[in-house]
Design a protein around this motif. Structure first.
Motif, PDB file in Angstrom:
ATOM      1  N   GLN A  84      -2.227   6.004  -1.566  1.00 22.20           N
ATOM      2  CA  GLN A  84      -2.793   5.289  -0.256  1.00 22.20           C
ATOM      3  C   GLN A  84      -2.881   5.745   0.881  1.00 22.20           C
ATOM      4  OE1 GLN A  84      -2.757   1.608  -2.822  1.00 22.20           O
ATOM      5  NE2 GLN A  84      -3.545   0.405  -1.101  1.00 22.20           N
ATOM      6  N   LYS A 100      -2.483   2.739   3.277  1.00 21.19           N
ATOM      7  CA  LYS A 100      -3.438   1.959   4.013  1.00 21.19           C
ATOM      8  C   LYS A 100      -3.780   0.268   2.586  1.00 21.19           C
ATOM      9  CE  LYS A 100      -5.881   5.074   6.210  1.00 21.19           C
ATOM     10  NZ  LYS A 100      -6.563   5.525   6.832  1.00 21.19           N
ATOM     11  N   ILE A 101      -4.249  -0.444   3.263  1.00 16.71           N
ATOM     12  CA  ILE A 101      -4.334  -1.626   2.232  1.00 16.71           C
ATOM     13  C   ILE A 101      -6.025  -1.388   1.913  1.00 16.71           C
ATOM     14  CG2 ILE A 101      -2.404  -3.084   2.406  1.00 16.71           C
ATOM     15  CD1 ILE A 101      -4.978  -4.845   4.317  1.00 16.71           C
ATOM     16  N   THR A 102      -6.588  -2.201   0.694  1.00 12.92           N
ATOM     17  CA  THR A 102      -8.373  -1.720   0.636  1.00 12.92           C
ATOM     18  C   THR A 102      -8.575  -2.788   0.187  1.00 12.92           C
ATOM     19  OG1 THR A 102      -7.376  -2.705  -1.809  1.00 12.92           O
ATOM     20  CG2 THR A 102      -7.498  -0.458  -1.605  1.00 12.92           C
ATOM     21  N   PRO A 103      -9.716  -3.340   0.560  1.00  9.31           N
ATOM     22  CA  PRO A 103     -10.779  -4.621   0.972  1.00  9.31           C
ATOM     23  C   PRO A 103     -10.549  -5.595  -0.138  1.00  9.31           C
ATOM     24  CG  PRO A 103     -12.409  -2.538   1.736  1.00  9.31           C
ATOM     25  CD  PRO A 103     -10.962  -2.345   1.413  1.00  9.31           C
ATOM     26  N   GLN A 154      -7.364  -5.667  -1.895  1.00  8.16           N
ATOM     27  CA  GLN A 154      -6.264  -5.960  -1.556  1.00  8.16           C
ATOM     28  C   GLN A 154      -6.334  -7.151  -0.800  1.00  8.16           C
ATOM     29  OE1 GLN A 154      -4.003  -2.403  -1.436  1.00  8.16           O
ATOM     30  NE2 GLN A 154      -2.677  -2.995  -2.556  1.00  8.16           N
ATOM     31  N   ALA A 159       0.663  -1.609   0.208  1.00 10.90           N
ATOM     32  CA  ALA A 159       0.371  -0.212  -0.167  1.00 10.90           C
ATOM     33  C   ALA A 159       1.120   0.811   0.121  1.00 10.90           C
ATOM     34  CB  ALA A 159      -1.252   0.050   1.150  1.00 10.90           C
ATOM     35  N   TYR A 204      -6.493   3.745  10.219  1.00  7.91           N
ATOM     36  CA  TYR A 204      -7.567   2.789   9.927  1.00  7.91           C
ATOM     37  C   TYR A 204      -8.594   3.334  10.792  1.00  7.91           C
ATOM     38  CZ  TYR A 204      -5.275  -0.596   7.017  1.00  7.91           C
ATOM     39  OH  TYR A 204      -4.201  -1.032   6.017  1.00  7.91           O
ATOM     40  N   GLU A 225     -13.527   2.005   7.567  1.00  6.57           N
ATOM     41  CA  GLU A 225     -11.828   1.008   6.440  1.00  6.57           C
ATOM     42  C   GLU A 225     -11.668  -0.635   6.980  1.00  6.57           C
ATOM     43  OE1 GLU A 225      -8.767   4.772   4.983  1.00  6.57           O
ATOM     44  OE2 GLU A 225      -9.205   3.677   6.830  1.00  6.57           O
ATOM     45  N   ALA A 252     -14.667  -2.534   7.310  1.00  6.80           N
ATOM     46  CA  ALA A 252     -14.778  -3.056   5.408  1.00  6.80           C
ATOM     47  C   ALA A 252     -14.407  -4.402   4.939  1.00  6.80           C
ATOM     48  CB  ALA A 252     -14.571  -2.231   4.240  1.00  6.80           C
ATOM     49  N   LEU A 253     -12.604  -3.899   6.402  1.00  2.38           N
ATOM     50  CA  LEU A 253     -11.859  -5.398   6.190  1.00  2.38           C
ATOM     51  C   LEU A 253     -12.451  -6.632   6.803  1.00  2.38           C
ATOM     52  CD1 LEU A 253      -8.257  -3.191   6.327  1.00  2.38           C
ATOM     53  CD2 LEU A 253      -9.557  -4.511   4.614  1.00  2.38           C
TER      54      LEU A 253
END
Length: 397
Positions: A148, A151-154, A156, A144, A181, A185, A188-189
């Motif tokens: 961004q 921070k990682i996305t769902p 990813q 990430a 986060y 966020e 969502a994870l």
């Protein structure tokens, strides 16, 4: 004759500790080094916590403690989790260790078998990958970047999960980036993780109280994954107690029992005196935490402003911890005399030797185009350090 085990030979030394050691060596030679490489508050442990330690000595708490820690400390941790995080834990779900670092390693060694996969968002703390390696697992890195906010996305996360995935390590607020986060966020994870009941979440929340967004959010709050989240925390950052070496895991009972079993065989319980001091930290006056957080936020604002004035630095605004993680690839390929900068490690060494400021190259954190600065030092040191950095970088052509 070298008879070191393959297990140990496979591990990499800590880059943060190595740079700190190099900094100390130069200081010993009489060179004025400003050390921005160490993740350690520069404040003294608050007086009421030190007083509790002194009382514990006078009260003869000099014997072995229970392996998972004294009951009064585990109860104080449960009360903290309930009052501050609205999370219900019982004392038998708490294992107190010799720092949060051991708590994380306990969990990984208790969970991971050879070839099990552990998802680790990058940038990551230097020891996560090495701990997984020690357990003979496989680190699966999700990158990430600064665009961004690190921070990682769902999407990813879901793409990284396989039938071999056993755990996710999530650090918020983050070392090395300071990214935090939000509740949305994390939700969502959590919704992605809810689809995969085999995956355990190790939530590294050691920087919980050093955040600038008005309150900490834990991924453990979500009902759909709560029984699979283990929280790792401790006293080192919030209470300026790094040398006291007290961390803890708050985990599902089966995992807490496993960590207790493991710890019983290789360290037993942590320092009795440090535990009694930690009871005072969790249960005592919390005004010291707020005061230190305000100082860190002021320093954050100062160092972000100064870093943005350095040509070639790409800077975000960290929302927690006490690190800045600028993207510095602008300087790769530039030279000063016979010295050429190929990567962030070269740049960090150049800044140490030419600018007399210690930083850490981003490759150690899985992000080789960045540098980590700790702003856990005085305003005066930060102003002077950033001045030196800017002056040194101007020499690179």
């Amino acid at each position: 004759m070298n008879q070191i085990s393959e297990r140990l030979a496979s591990l990499s030394p800590s880059e943060t500790l190595a740079m700190s050691q190099k900094s100390n060596e130069l200081k010993a030679q009489g060179i004025d080094i400003i050390n921005l490489s160490v993740g350690e508050p520069d404040f003294n442990t608050p007086d009421h916590i030190k007083a509790a330690a002194k009382k514990a000595i006078d009260d003869n708490f000099s014997f072995y403690s229970p392996v998972p820690g004294y009951m009064d400390l585990r109860k104080a941790i449960c009360a903290k989790l309930k009052n501050e995080n609205a999370l219900e834990f019982t004392p038998d779900q708490i294992v107190v260790s010799n720092g949060a670092k051991q708590s994380i390693c306990n969990a990984i060694l208790s969970l991971i078998d050879p070839e099990d996969e552990v998802i680790i968002p990058a940038p990551y703390w230097v020891s996560y990958v090495e701990m997984v390696k020690l357990a003979e697992g496989k680190s699966v890195i999700i990158t990430a970047g600064i665009d961004q906010d690190f921070k990682i996305t769902p999407a990813q996360l879901e793409a990284a999960i396989t039938p071999k995935t056993k755990a996710l390590i999530l650090c918020s607020p983050s070392n090395p980036t300071g990214s935090v986060y939000s509740k949305e966020e994390l939700k969502a994870l959590a919704d992605v993780l809810a689809k995969y009941p085999r995956v355990i979440v190790l939530a590294d929340e050691i920087y919980e109280h050093i955040n600038y967004i008005g309150g900490h959010q834990s991924i453990a709050q979500f009902e759909n994954i709560r029984d699979r989240v283990a929280i790792i925390n401790g006293v080192s950052k919030a209470y300026a107690m790094t040398g006291w070496r007290i961390g803890f895991i708050a985990a599902p009972l089966w995992l807490a029992k496993a960590c207790n079993k493991l710890q019983s065989q290789y360290t037993s319980g942590p320092s009795s005196i440090a535990q009694k001091a930690s009871v005072a930290a969790f249960a005592g006056d919390q005004s010291c935490v707020g005061e230190m957080r305000k100082a860190f936020e002021r320093r954050r604002n100062l160092v972000v402003d100064l870093a943005k004035q350095i040509p070639g630095f790409k800077v975000n605004v960290p929302q927690g911890a006490f690190y800045l993680f600028p993207e510095v690839s602008y300087y790769f390929g530039k030279s000063f005399g016979d010295r050429k900068i190929e990567n962030a490690a070269d740049l960090a060494m150049f800044l140490l030797e030419e600018g007399h400021v210690a930083t850490v190259g981003g490759a150690a954190f899985g992000t080789p185009e960045c540098l980590r600065f700790s702003y856990a030092t005085s305003d005066e040191n930060l102003v002077e350090a950033l001045r030196r950095i800017k002056e040194a970088l101007a020499k690179l052509k």
